[in-house]
Design a protein around this motif. Structure first.
Motif, PDB file in Angstrom:
ATOM      1  N   CYS A   9      -1.658   1.719   2.112  1.00 58.42           N
ATOM      2  CA  CYS A   9      -1.049   2.024   3.407  1.00 58.42           C
ATOM      3  C   CYS A   9      -2.130   2.182   4.477  1.00 58.42           C
ATOM      4  O   CYS A   9      -1.981   1.739   5.610  1.00 58.42           O
ATOM      5  CB  CYS A   9      -0.231   3.306   3.307  1.00 58.42           C
ATOM      6  SG  CYS A   9       1.070   3.212   2.065  1.00 58.42           S
ATOM      7  N   HIS A  35       3.899  -5.674   0.797  1.00 61.46           N
ATOM      8  CA  HIS A  35       3.728  -4.226   0.895  1.00 61.46           C
ATOM      9  C   HIS A  35       4.823  -3.612   1.791  1.00 61.46           C
ATOM     10  O   HIS A  35       5.462  -2.635   1.414  1.00 61.46           O
ATOM     11  CB  HIS A  35       2.338  -3.904   1.454  1.00 61.46           C
ATOM     12  CG  HIS A  35       2.073  -2.425   1.568  1.00 61.46           C
ATOM     13  ND1 HIS A  35       1.242  -1.745   0.713  1.00 61.46           N
ATOM     14  CD2 HIS A  35       2.554  -1.488   2.444  1.00 61.46           C
ATOM     15  CE1 HIS A  35       1.224  -0.460   1.048  1.00 61.46           C
ATOM     16  NE2 HIS A  35       2.005  -0.284   2.108  1.00 61.46           N
ATOM     17  N   CYS A  39       7.484  -0.476   1.117  1.00 54.95           N
ATOM     18  CA  CYS A  39       6.901   0.785   1.588  1.00 54.95           C
ATOM     19  C   CYS A  39       7.598   1.252   2.864  1.00 54.95           C
ATOM     20  O   CYS A  39       7.350   0.724   3.953  1.00 54.95           O
ATOM     21  CB  CYS A  39       5.403   0.614   1.841  1.00 54.95           C
ATOM     22  SG  CYS A  39       4.642   2.129   2.473  1.00 54.95           S
ATOM     23  N   CYS A  42       5.146   2.414   5.800  1.00 56.13           N
ATOM     24  CA  CYS A  42       4.488   1.363   6.589  1.00 56.13           C
ATOM     25  C   CYS A  42       5.483   0.548   7.410  1.00 56.13           C
ATOM     26  O   CYS A  42       5.167   0.127   8.519  1.00 56.13           O
ATOM     27  CB  CYS A  42       3.661   0.452   5.687  1.00 56.13           C
ATOM     28  SG  CYS A  42       2.147   1.265   5.111  1.00 56.13           S
TER      29      CYS A  42
ATOM     30  N   TRP B 132       0.507   6.870   1.909  1.00 56.65           N
ATOM     31  CA  TRP B 132       0.926   7.996   2.753  1.00 56.65           C
ATOM     32  C   TRP B 132       1.158   9.234   1.884  1.00 56.65           C
ATOM     33  O   TRP B 132       1.698   9.119   0.784  1.00 56.65           O
ATOM     34  CB  TRP B 132       2.252   7.680   3.460  1.00 56.65           C
ATOM     35  CG  TRP B 132       2.227   6.544   4.428  1.00 56.65           C
ATOM     36  CD1 TRP B 132       2.730   5.287   4.220  1.00 56.65           C
ATOM     37  CD2 TRP B 132       1.713   6.536   5.761  1.00 56.65           C
ATOM     38  NE1 TRP B 132       2.546   4.507   5.327  1.00 56.65           N
ATOM     39  CE2 TRP B 132       1.923   5.244   6.301  1.00 56.65           C
ATOM     40  CE3 TRP B 132       1.078   7.495   6.563  1.00 56.65           C
ATOM     41  CZ2 TRP B 132       1.530   4.884   7.589  1.00 56.65           C
ATOM     42  CZ3 TRP B 132       0.686   7.138   7.845  1.00 56.65           C
ATOM     43  CH2 TRP B 132       0.909   5.848   8.345  1.00 56.65           C
TER      44      TRP B 132
HETATM   45 ZN   LIG Z   1       2.468   1.490   2.904  1.00 57.53          ZN
END
Ligand SMILES: [Zn+2]
Lengths: 84, 221
Positions: A9, A35, A39, A42, B132
């Motif tokens: 990330c 990704h 995610c 993100c 994260w």
């Molecule tokens: Zn990410």
């Protein structure tokens, strides 16, 4: 970063402008999209960057003061009198 | 004309731009007032990339218009009139900047590290290193928050002025004025990648300000 190591990330957030500008190599762009697809953090970040760019597009442009614009038109008249 | 003739190196002449220049050469005041209104916002942002104050930037724009008025015959239609005017703005801006003894290092590379608080990512000991953290992950802005766009816009306008100058100039020209990346690189003599770094850093800071404003995340301790 090697092609075999997946993007983190922390790396992804720094690549988003290059991505939006179409400046990433196709394989890197594909890895980035992979990704983003899995995610939420993100993809939210990307949506917020895009929202920021949209808002910037609505910022009122800087204007030259009205009086300055009028003065310039008057100067233009002097420099280039209208041809009959 | 021979079919074997090599393609011209210069881009084709732009008839609408030449027609506009012809109107200006003929002293068409309305046409002049129109381009002054249309291009000056962009020119102010270009000028601001070279000089210290808003007032100096206005001086640059004024001087540029006088110079444009006198040198219209030199416009050959190989670019748009706007591009031509912006190149003159750059030259005048650079000269005023030098007179102010102010040399902005436009070509200097900007590598101030990450644009997101590193605390928001998991550390190197974590199996998800670089991902994260639970508290750090951005929270989507709600439609109610996004409906406050009027206020957000005011905030954005104010915060733009507080960005480091090169970032501010690139963000203004790209995202506010809609100028393309190539034009920004040409004007400031920077590489495409440096242009993207400046744009990214500026956008990332503004996103963070919006996040703080929308209250999507408590301020870092
Ligand atoms: Zn990410």
């Amino acid at each position: 970063m090697t092609p075999s190591s997946p993007l983190t990330c922390r790396q992804v957030v720094e690549m988003l402008t290059d991505y939006l500008e179409g400046a990433l190599a196709p394989s890197t762009a594909a890895a980035l999209e992979e990704h983003l697809a899995t995610c939420p953090g993100c993809s939210t970040y990307l949506a917020q960057i895009s929202h920021t760019v949209r808002l910037l597009g609505a910022v009122t442009p800087d204007e030259l003061p009205e009086s300055t614009q009028k003065g310039l038109v008057a100067a233009f008249r002097g420099l280039r009198p209208p041809r009959p | 004309m021979s079919a074997l003739k090599p393609a011209p190196i210069q881009p084709a002449l732009q008839p609408t731009e030449l027609a506009l220049a012809a109107r200006l050469i003929a002293g068409d005041e309305a046409a002049f007032a129109e381009i002054v209104a249309a291009y000056s916002p962009l020119m102010l942002h270009v000028a601001r990339g070279f000089v210290a104050t808003r007032t100096s930037a206005e001086d640059v724009v004024q001087e540029t218009w006088l110079q444009v008025s006198c040198s219209l015959e030199g416009f050959e239609g190989r670019s748009t009139l706007r591009t031509w005017v912006l190149a003159i703005t750059r030259n005048v801006g650079r000269r005023h900047g030098a007179a102010e003894a102010r040399e902005l290092a436009w070509s200097q590379l900007d590598d101030g590290g990450g644009t997101v608080d590193p605390q928001r990512f998991r550390g190197s000991q974590d199996p998800w290193a670089g991902g994260w953290t639970t508290a750090g992950a951005p929270v989507a802005w709600s439609p109610e928050q996004l409906a406050l766009d009027g206020e957000a816009l005011t905030l954005m306008t104010r915060c733009l002025r507080e960005l480091p100058l090169r970032q501010r100039t690139v963000v203004e020209l790209r995202d506010v004025d809609g100028l393309d990346a190539g034009a920004v690189c040409d004007i400031f003599g920077i590489s495409a990648s440096n242009q993207r770094v400046l744009l990214h850093r500026g956008r990332a800071k503004l996103r963070q300000l919006l996040e703080d404003y929308y209250g999507g995340r408590e301020a870092a301790p």
